[in-house]
Design a protein around this motif. Structure first.
Motif, PDB file in Angstrom:
ATOM      1  N   GLN A  21     -55.758  64.628 -40.071  1.00 18.31           N
ATOM      2  CA  GLN A  21     -54.864  64.762 -41.224  1.00 18.31           C
ATOM      3  C   GLN A  21     -55.510  65.620 -42.313  1.00 18.31           C
ATOM      4  OE1 GLN A  21     -51.921  63.937 -40.842  1.00 18.31           O
ATOM      5  NE2 GLN A  21     -50.967  63.748 -42.826  1.00 18.31           N
ATOM      6  N   TYR A  22     -56.823  65.491 -42.479  1.00 17.55           N
ATOM      7  CA  TYR A  22     -57.553  66.320 -43.438  1.00 17.55           C
ATOM      8  C   TYR A  22     -57.463  67.797 -43.031  1.00 17.55           C
ATOM      9  CZ  TYR A  22     -61.460  68.401 -45.980  1.00 17.55           C
ATOM     10  OH  TYR A  22     -62.231  69.216 -46.771  1.00 17.55           O
ATOM     11  N   GLU A  23     -57.636  68.082 -41.759  1.00 18.71           N
ATOM     12  CA  GLU A  23     -57.569  69.467 -41.281  1.00 18.71           C
ATOM     13  C   GLU A  23     -56.169  70.056 -41.452  1.00 18.71           C
ATOM     14  OE1 GLU A  23     -59.159  69.088 -37.343  1.00 18.71           O
ATOM     15  OE2 GLU A  23     -61.231  69.066 -38.075  1.00 18.71           O
ATOM     16  N   ILE A  24     -55.138  69.237 -41.239  1.00 23.73           N
ATOM     17  CA  ILE A  24     -53.766  69.704 -41.475  1.00 23.73           C
ATOM     18  C   ILE A  24     -53.599  70.088 -42.943  1.00 23.73           C
ATOM     19  CG2 ILE A  24     -51.349  68.956 -41.580  1.00 23.73           C
ATOM     20  CD1 ILE A  24     -51.907  67.261 -39.080  1.00 23.73           C
ATOM     21  N   ALA A  25     -54.090  69.244 -43.844  1.00 26.00           N
ATOM     22  CA  ALA A  25     -53.996  69.536 -45.276  1.00 26.00           C
ATOM     23  C   ALA A  25     -54.765  70.812 -45.627  1.00 26.00           C
ATOM     24  CB  ALA A  25     -54.516  68.352 -46.087  1.00 26.00           C
ATOM     25  N   CYS A  26     -55.942  70.986 -45.047  1.00 22.81           N
ATOM     26  CA  CYS A  26     -56.748  72.190 -45.311  1.00 22.81           C
ATOM     27  C   CYS A  26     -56.050  73.444 -44.809  1.00 22.81           C
ATOM     28  CB  CYS A  26     -58.127  72.054 -44.668  1.00 22.81           C
ATOM     29  SG  CYS A  26     -59.183  70.835 -45.465  1.00 22.81           S
ATOM     30  N   ASN A  27     -55.483  73.381 -43.600  1.00 21.87           N
ATOM     31  CA  ASN A  27     -54.761  74.534 -43.046  1.00 21.87           C
ATOM     32  C   ASN A  27     -53.576  74.901 -43.932  1.00 21.87           C
ATOM     33  OD1 ASN A  27     -56.466  74.858 -40.852  1.00 21.87           O
ATOM     34  ND2 ASN A  27     -55.243  73.544 -39.528  1.00 21.87           N
ATOM     35  N   TYR A  28     -52.866  73.899 -44.408  1.00 20.55           N
ATOM     36  CA  TYR A  28     -51.748  74.148 -45.303  1.00 20.55           C
ATOM     37  C   TYR A  28     -52.240  74.813 -46.586  1.00 20.55           C
ATOM     38  CZ  TYR A  28     -47.708  73.344 -48.283  1.00 20.55           C
ATOM     39  OH  TYR A  28     -46.645  73.518 -49.134  1.00 20.55           O
ATOM     40  N   GLN A  29     -53.347  74.303 -47.150  1.00 23.92           N
ATOM     41  CA  GLN A  29     -53.879  74.835 -48.408  1.00 23.92           C
ATOM     42  C   GLN A  29     -54.277  76.294 -48.279  1.00 23.92           C
ATOM     43  OE1 GLN A  29     -54.287  73.164 -51.659  1.00 23.92           O
ATOM     44  NE2 GLN A  29     -54.216  75.362 -51.917  1.00 23.92           N
ATOM     45  N   ARG A  30     -54.853  76.662 -47.138  1.00 20.86           N
ATOM     46  CA  ARG A  30     -55.280  78.046 -46.939  1.00 20.86           C
ATOM     47  C   ARG A  30     -54.109  79.019 -46.966  1.00 20.86           C
ATOM     48  NH1 ARG A  30     -58.121  75.795 -42.323  1.00 20.86           N
ATOM     49  NH2 ARG A  30     -59.999  74.848 -43.171  1.00 20.86           N
ATOM     50  N   LYS A  31     -52.936  78.565 -46.529  1.00 21.36           N
ATOM     51  CA  LYS A  31     -51.763  79.438 -46.448  1.00 21.36           C
ATOM     52  C   LYS A  31     -50.833  79.301 -47.647  1.00 21.36           C
ATOM     53  CE  LYS A  31     -51.964  79.116 -41.474  1.00 21.36           C
ATOM     54  NZ  LYS A  31     -51.482  78.412 -40.307  1.00 21.36           N
ATOM     55  N   ALA A  32     -50.994  78.238 -48.401  1.00 19.52           N
ATOM     56  CA  ALA A  32     -50.068  77.952 -49.505  1.00 19.52           C
ATOM     57  C   ALA A  32     -50.358  78.824 -50.718  1.00 19.52           C
ATOM     58  CB  ALA A  32     -50.167  76.485 -49.888  1.00 19.52           C
ATOM     59  N   GLN A  33     -49.297  79.204 -51.374  1.00 21.74           N
ATOM     60  CA  GLN A  33     -49.422  79.926 -52.633  1.00 21.74           C
ATOM     61  C   GLN A  33     -48.824  79.064 -53.727  1.00 21.74           C
ATOM     62  OE1 GLN A  33     -47.546  83.711 -52.221  1.00 21.74           O
ATOM     63  NE2 GLN A  33     -48.911  84.385 -50.590  1.00 21.74           N
ATOM     64  N   ARG A  34     -49.516  78.926 -54.810  1.00 21.67           N
ATOM     65  CA  ARG A  34     -49.081  78.136 -55.966  1.00 21.67           C
ATOM     66  C   ARG A  34     -48.824  76.671 -55.606  1.00 21.67           C
ATOM     67  NH1 ARG A  34     -44.485  82.036 -58.125  1.00 21.67           N
ATOM     68  NH2 ARG A  34     -43.446  80.667 -56.675  1.00 21.67           N
TER      69      ARG A  34
END
Length: 117
Positions: A21-34
């Motif tokens: 779940q941590y890795e999913i959150a990190c992957n999302y953060q890397r691609k997310a803007q704002r």
């Protein structure tokens, strides 16, 4: 914006599950803007009862996390985990607090019924 990735902890929790779940959150953060990603570990104290000892994975995660990690618990965790976090404790509600909460909940419910009638 804030995007929350929840993980419901239990005595059956595993380190693999928390890390995933941590890795999913990190992957999302890397691609997310704002957007800021947050990993929410709900009832993290329940995971302390798991024979797998899943909270050991937090030792590595909390050193330099890519995303914010929030753990909610009704119990204090062991010192090795607590020294990597900020502790916020709330006192138990008094009987007067519980009564006041009930009064407000009932009043709000009655107001909603009256508005919809």
């Amino acid at each position: 914006a804030l995007y929350v990735f929840s993980y419901q902890c239990s005595p059956l929790s595993t380190a693999v599950g928390i890390k995933h779940q941590y890795e999913i959150a990190c992957n999302y953060q890397r691609k997310a803007q704002r957007t800021k990603a947050v990993l929410l570990l709900d009832e993290v104290g329940l995971a302390e009862h798991s024979p797998d000892m899943p909270l050991k994975v937090l030792h590595g995660i909390l050193v330099n996390p890519e995303v914010a990690v929030v753990g909610l618990s009704n119990w204090t965790l062991d010192a090795a985990k607590m020294n990597r976090a900020i502790l916020l404790q709330r006192p138990s509600p008094t009987p007067a607090d519980i009564h006041l909460t009930g009064v407000h909940l009932l009043t709000e419910q009655q107001e909603k019924k009256a508005a919809s009638a």
